[in-house]
Design an enzyme around this catalytic site. Structure first.
Site, PDB file in Angstrom:
ATOM      1  N   SER A 115       0.817  -1.215   0.000  1.00 36.33           N
ATOM      2  CA  SER A 115       0.000   0.000   0.000  1.00 36.33           C
ATOM      3  C   SER A 115       0.847   1.259   0.000  1.00 36.33           C
ATOM      4  CB  SER A 115      -0.854   0.032   1.265  1.00 36.33           C
ATOM      5  OG  SER A 115      -1.744  -1.045   1.310  1.00 36.33           O
ATOM      6  N   HIS A 136      -0.716  -2.639  -7.415  1.00 35.99           N
ATOM      7  CA  HIS A 136      -1.509  -2.336  -6.218  1.00 35.99           C
ATOM      8  C   HIS A 136      -2.999  -2.443  -6.524  1.00 35.99           C
ATOM      9  CE1 HIS A 136      -2.544   0.828  -2.907  1.00 35.99           C
ATOM     10  NE2 HIS A 136      -2.765  -0.396  -2.488  1.00 35.99           N
ATOM     11  N   GLU A 148      -3.226   0.218  -9.366  1.00 36.29           N
ATOM     12  CA  GLU A 148      -2.218   1.279  -9.429  1.00 36.29           C
ATOM     13  C   GLU A 148      -0.893   0.590  -9.798  1.00 36.29           C
ATOM     14  OE1 GLU A 148      -1.677   3.160  -5.563  1.00 36.29           O
ATOM     15  OE2 GLU A 148      -1.643   5.143  -6.470  1.00 36.29           O
ATOM     16  N   ASN A 186      -2.986   5.997  -1.526  1.00 33.97           N
ATOM     17  CA  ASN A 186      -2.966   6.107  -0.064  1.00 33.97           C
ATOM     18  C   ASN A 186      -2.401   7.425   0.446  1.00 33.97           C
ATOM     19  OD1 ASN A 186      -4.314   3.803   0.884  1.00 33.97           O
ATOM     20  ND2 ASN A 186      -2.617   2.570   0.098  1.00 33.97           N
TER      21      ASN A 186
HETATM   22  C1  CAA Z   1      -5.487   0.303   1.611  1.00 33.73           C
HETATM   23  C2  CAA Z   1      -5.044   0.243   0.193  1.00 33.73           C
HETATM   24  O1  CAA Z   1      -3.841   0.050  -0.047  1.00 33.73           O
HETATM   25  C3  CAA Z   1      -5.920   0.445  -0.952  1.00 33.73           C
HETATM   26  C4  CAA Z   1      -7.362   0.135  -0.813  1.00 33.73           C
HETATM   27  O2  CAA Z   1      -7.818  -0.890  -1.223  1.00 33.73           O
HETATM   28  S1  CAA Z   1      -8.278   1.297  -0.063  1.00 33.73           S
HETATM   29  C5  CAA Z   1      -9.910   0.638  -0.108  1.00 33.73           C
HETATM   30  C6  CAA Z   1     -10.544   0.840  -1.464  1.00 33.73           C
HETATM   31  N1  CAA Z   1     -11.879   0.347  -1.408  1.00 33.73           N
HETATM   32  C7  CAA Z   1     -12.916   1.136  -1.142  1.00 33.73           C
HETATM   33  O3  CAA Z   1     -12.783   2.329  -0.953  1.00 33.73           O
HETATM   34  C8  CAA Z   1     -14.236   0.426  -1.052  1.00 33.73           C
HETATM   35  C9  CAA Z   1     -15.361   1.380  -0.763  1.00 33.73           C
HETATM   36  N2  CAA Z   1     -16.607   0.647  -0.775  1.00 33.73           N
HETATM   37  C10 CAA Z   1     -17.279   0.359  -1.930  1.00 33.73           C
HETATM   38  O4  CAA Z   1     -16.876   0.753  -3.003  1.00 33.73           O
HETATM   39  C11 CAA Z   1     -18.531  -0.433  -1.797  1.00 33.73           C
HETATM   40  O5  CAA Z   1     -19.008  -0.339  -0.484  1.00 33.73           O
HETATM   41  C12 CAA Z   1     -18.336  -1.938  -2.171  1.00 33.73           C
HETATM   42  C13 CAA Z   1     -17.955  -2.040  -3.641  1.00 33.73           C
HETATM   43  C14 CAA Z   1     -17.261  -2.604  -1.318  1.00 33.73           C
HETATM   44  C15 CAA Z   1     -19.612  -2.689  -1.888  1.00 33.73           C
HETATM   45  O6  CAA Z   1     -20.628  -2.199  -2.690  1.00 33.73           O
HETATM   46  P1  CAA Z   1     -22.036  -1.683  -2.149  1.00 33.73           P
HETATM   47  O7  CAA Z   1     -22.696  -0.991  -3.269  1.00 33.73           O
HETATM   48  O8  CAA Z   1     -21.764  -0.970  -0.876  1.00 33.73           O
HETATM   49  O9  CAA Z   1     -22.951  -2.849  -1.906  1.00 33.73           O
HETATM   50  P2  CAA Z   1     -22.952  -4.096  -0.980  1.00 33.73           P
HETATM   51  O10 CAA Z   1     -24.396  -4.356  -0.861  1.00 33.73           O
HETATM   52  O11 CAA Z   1     -22.156  -3.975   0.280  1.00 33.73           O
HETATM   53  O12 CAA Z   1     -22.222  -5.126  -1.906  1.00 33.73           O
HETATM   54  C16 CAA Z   1     -22.621  -5.325  -3.233  1.00 33.73           C
HETATM   55  C17 CAA Z   1     -22.680  -6.796  -3.479  1.00 33.73           C
HETATM   56  O13 CAA Z   1     -21.340  -7.277  -3.665  1.00 33.73           O
HETATM   57  C18 CAA Z   1     -21.149  -8.405  -2.839  1.00 33.73           C
HETATM   58  N3  CAA Z   1     -19.755  -8.494  -2.451  1.00 33.73           N
HETATM   59  C19 CAA Z   1     -19.088  -7.779  -1.529  1.00 33.73           C
HETATM   60  N4  CAA Z   1     -17.810  -8.176  -1.492  1.00 33.73           N
HETATM   61  C20 CAA Z   1     -17.688  -9.177  -2.401  1.00 33.73           C
HETATM   62  C21 CAA Z   1     -16.622  -9.984  -2.832  1.00 33.73           C
HETATM   63  N5  CAA Z   1     -15.395  -9.869  -2.316  1.00 33.73           N
HETATM   64  N6  CAA Z   1     -16.872 -10.909  -3.789  1.00 33.73           N
HETATM   65  C22 CAA Z   1     -18.076 -11.069  -4.332  1.00 33.73           C
HETATM   66  N7  CAA Z   1     -19.131 -10.315  -3.983  1.00 33.73           N
HETATM   67  C23 CAA Z   1     -18.926  -9.384  -3.020  1.00 33.73           C
HETATM   68  C24 CAA Z   1     -22.058  -8.161  -1.658  1.00 33.73           C
HETATM   69  O14 CAA Z   1     -22.320  -9.371  -0.997  1.00 33.73           O
HETATM   70  C25 CAA Z   1     -23.285  -7.591  -2.322  1.00 33.73           C
HETATM   71  O15 CAA Z   1     -24.051  -8.629  -2.873  1.00 33.73           O
HETATM   72  P3  CAA Z   1     -25.681  -8.525  -2.932  1.00 33.73           P
HETATM   73  O16 CAA Z   1     -25.947  -7.465  -3.936  1.00 33.73           O
HETATM   74  O17 CAA Z   1     -26.079  -9.876  -3.406  1.00 33.73           O
HETATM   75  O18 CAA Z   1     -26.124  -8.198  -1.559  1.00 33.73           O
HETATM   76  N1  NDP Z   2      -6.357  -4.328   3.354  1.00 32.04           N
HETATM   77  C1  NDP Z   2      -6.462  -3.565   2.298  1.00 32.04           C
HETATM   78  O1  NDP Z   2      -7.495  -2.923   2.076  1.00 32.04           O
HETATM   79  C2  NDP Z   2      -5.340  -3.472   1.332  1.00 32.04           C
HETATM   80  C3  NDP Z   2      -4.101  -3.981   1.640  1.00 32.04           C
HETATM   81  N2  NDP Z   2      -3.089  -3.895   0.727  1.00 32.04           N
HETATM   82  C4  NDP Z   2      -1.789  -4.436   1.038  1.00 32.04           C
HETATM   83  O2  NDP Z   2      -1.829  -5.842   0.790  1.00 32.04           O
HETATM   84  C5  NDP Z   2      -0.967  -6.515   1.716  1.00 32.04           C
HETATM   85  C6  NDP Z   2      -1.771  -7.567   2.471  1.00 32.04           C
HETATM   86  O3  NDP Z   2      -2.822  -6.919   3.167  1.00 32.04           O
HETATM   87  P1  NDP Z   2      -4.098  -7.725   3.664  1.00 32.04           P
HETATM   88  O4  NDP Z   2      -4.466  -8.778   2.679  1.00 32.04           O
HETATM   89  O5  NDP Z   2      -5.098  -6.736   4.091  1.00 32.04           O
HETATM   90  O6  NDP Z   2      -3.516  -8.433   4.963  1.00 32.04           O
HETATM   91  P2  NDP Z   2      -4.016  -9.747   5.717  1.00 32.04           P
HETATM   92  O7  NDP Z   2      -3.562  -9.591   7.131  1.00 32.04           O
HETATM   93  O8  NDP Z   2      -5.454 -10.004   5.425  1.00 32.04           O
HETATM   94  O9  NDP Z   2      -3.197 -10.902   4.975  1.00 32.04           O
HETATM   95  C7  NDP Z   2      -1.814 -11.023   4.962  1.00 32.04           C
HETATM   96  C8  NDP Z   2      -1.515 -12.497   4.785  1.00 32.04           C
HETATM   97  O10 NDP Z   2      -0.132 -12.731   4.590  1.00 32.04           O
HETATM   98  C9  NDP Z   2       0.312 -13.661   5.575  1.00 32.04           C
HETATM   99  N3  NDP Z   2       1.703 -13.403   5.880  1.00 32.04           N
HETATM  100  C10 NDP Z   2       2.226 -12.545   6.771  1.00 32.04           C
HETATM  101  N4  NDP Z   2       3.582 -12.624   6.752  1.00 32.04           N
HETATM  102  C11 NDP Z   2       3.899 -13.542   5.809  1.00 32.04           C
HETATM  103  C12 NDP Z   2       5.115 -14.095   5.300  1.00 32.04           C
HETATM  104  N5  NDP Z   2       6.308 -13.719   5.780  1.00 32.04           N
HETATM  105  N6  NDP Z   2       5.058 -15.019   4.313  1.00 32.04           N
HETATM  106  C13 NDP Z   2       3.875 -15.451   3.824  1.00 32.04           C
HETATM  107  N7  NDP Z   2       2.693 -14.978   4.265  1.00 32.04           N
HETATM  108  C14 NDP Z   2       2.698 -14.032   5.250  1.00 32.04           C
HETATM  109  C15 NDP Z   2      -0.598 -13.425   6.740  1.00 32.04           C
HETATM  110  O11 NDP Z   2      -0.549 -14.448   7.670  1.00 32.04           O
HETATM  111  P3  NDP Z   2      -0.917 -14.052   9.229  1.00 32.04           P
HETATM  112  O12 NDP Z   2      -2.383 -14.326   9.337  1.00 32.04           O
HETATM  113  O13 NDP Z   2      -0.061 -14.945  10.041  1.00 32.04           O
HETATM  114  O14 NDP Z   2      -0.549 -12.624   9.470  1.00 32.04           O
HETATM  115  C16 NDP Z   2      -1.933 -13.288   6.007  1.00 32.04           C
HETATM  116  O15 NDP Z   2      -2.460 -14.529   5.630  1.00 32.04           O
HETATM  117  C17 NDP Z   2      -0.336  -5.434   2.588  1.00 32.04           C
HETATM  118  O16 NDP Z   2       0.880  -5.044   2.016  1.00 32.04           O
HETATM  119  C18 NDP Z   2      -1.350  -4.300   2.498  1.00 32.04           C
HETATM  120  O17 NDP Z   2      -0.806  -3.046   2.745  1.00 32.04           O
HETATM  121  C19 NDP Z   2      -3.262  -3.321  -0.507  1.00 32.04           C
HETATM  122  C20 NDP Z   2      -4.477  -2.847  -0.879  1.00 32.04           C
HETATM  123  C21 NDP Z   2      -5.611  -2.835   0.034  1.00 32.04           C
END
Ligand code: CAA
Ligand code: NDP
Length: 278
Positions: A115, A136, A148, A186
């Protein structure tokens, strides 16, 4: 194409699922069989749901039949592309890439789903910086459109092109950016989530009201605290630390409440408790 995924957590599982849905042969590795079993169960549920909705070209059996689950890193030896999705920790990822650089065939491409961690540093650890890149995906991977694509200092044009085309073959929209802390996604998203957490700490409003204000007022699909719980508060804290240290500006200081919740083991949805109870 043979597609490797490391980590069967929420991101690794989602990436592996979409790769298999796209017709690739997929190997998923995690450290323990129980993590693989948990990851596989989540994939089965998601594939079943998408199948019910008529959103898949193949049946769930065919898609799952393309996937192999293993605890052995050597299973990646003949992969064309390996995407890492383990814990957001530079040292742990660098160690893994040091090993993978020795295991995966020399022409194989290594990618990180990090991330925020510098792609260039992980690329150096891998020993093949020209065939290393940031790929990403967004959470939840099966539903989100963006990938990304982050080039490190030495990433070759061929590597960037291959990963861009692979993301397209997975039905995603790849967008390019350069290697800066938190990239684009992010650097912009996480300070907003951090600020929402700061609002909770300062008593500006209750979590439900903060989320409601951002959902109803800004048309965000999830409120910032729901989203932080969904991402994982440990991951949010790790990203804020990288932004704070990497950009050297106190505007990226992690909220003390975020830090305290992670210390208390409240990690959001994955631990059952964060700003909300799951
Ligand atoms: C941290 C990082 O490094 C980067 C990141 O990823 S940051 C996070 C980025 N993501 C976001 O910002 C997500 C924001 N949220 C959303 O866009 C929406 O809430 C969402 C797309 C997740 C869900 O959509 P929603 O319109 O809220 O509807 P919701 O009713 O919750 O879900 C839609 C449907 O998809 C389904 N669904 C949810 N997750 C699912 C998955 N993983 N696989 C299959 N279906 C899924 C739900 O069960 C639901 O099904 P039904 O219509 O049958 O009920
Ligand atoms: N969460 C999010 O929304 C997003 C996350 N990311 C990035 O993706 C990556 C994973 O995040 P996320 O899936 O949420 O994390 P989770 O905690 O759900 O999953 C990480 C997985 O990797 C395993 N793990 C940890 N260390 C090791 C290792 N040394 N070797 C093999 N497996 C290992 C963990 O095991 P254990 O259960 O023991 O920890 C777990 O199963 C991170 O870099 C995060 O920043 C990117 C986009 C979105």
């Amino acid at each position: 194409m043979k597609f490797g995924v490391i980590g069967a957590g929420q991101m690794g599982g989602g990436i592996a699922q979409v790769a298999a849905q796209s017709g690739f042969t997929v190997v998923v590795q995690d450290m323990k069989q129980e993590f693989l079993d948990r990851g596989r169960a989540v994939i089965e549920k998601s594939v079943a749901k998408l199948h019910e909705k008529g959103r898949l070209t193949d049946t769930p059996d065919v898609i799952l039949g393309r996937m192999q689950f293993t605890t052995d890193l050597n299973a990646f030896a003949d992969c064309d592309l390996v995407v890492e999705a383990i814990v957001e920790n530079e040292g742990v990822k660098a160690d893994l890439f040091r090993q993978l650089g020795q295991i995966v065939k020399p022409e194989g491409i290594l990618a990180s789903n990090t991330s925020s961690i510098p792609i260039t540093a992980l690329a150096s650890a891998s020993g093949r910086p020209e065939r290393f890149i940031g790929m990403h995906f967004m959470n939840p991977v099966p539903l989100m459109q963006l990938v990304e694509v982050i080039r490190g200092y030495s990433t070759s044009d061929e590597t960037a092109q291959f990963v861009t085309q692979t993301a397209e073959r997975m039905g995603k929209t790849p967008l390019a950016c350069n290697d800066f802390p938190g990239f684009v996604s992010n650097r912009i998203l996480m300070p907003m989530l951090n600020e929402a957490i700061q609002c909770v700490m300062e008593g500006v409003a209750e979590p439900g009201a903060i989320d409601g204000i951002m959902k109803l007022g800004m048309n965000h699909p999830m409120g910032p605290l729901t989203l932080a719980d969904f991402i994982g508060l440990d991951t949010c804290l790790a990203i804020m630390e990288v932004l704070h240290e990497g950009l050297g500006d106190d505007k990226y200081r992690p909220s003390p409440l975020l830090r305290k919740m992670v210390q208390a083991g409240l990690l959001g949805r994955k631990s059952g408790q964060g700003f909300y109870t799951y």
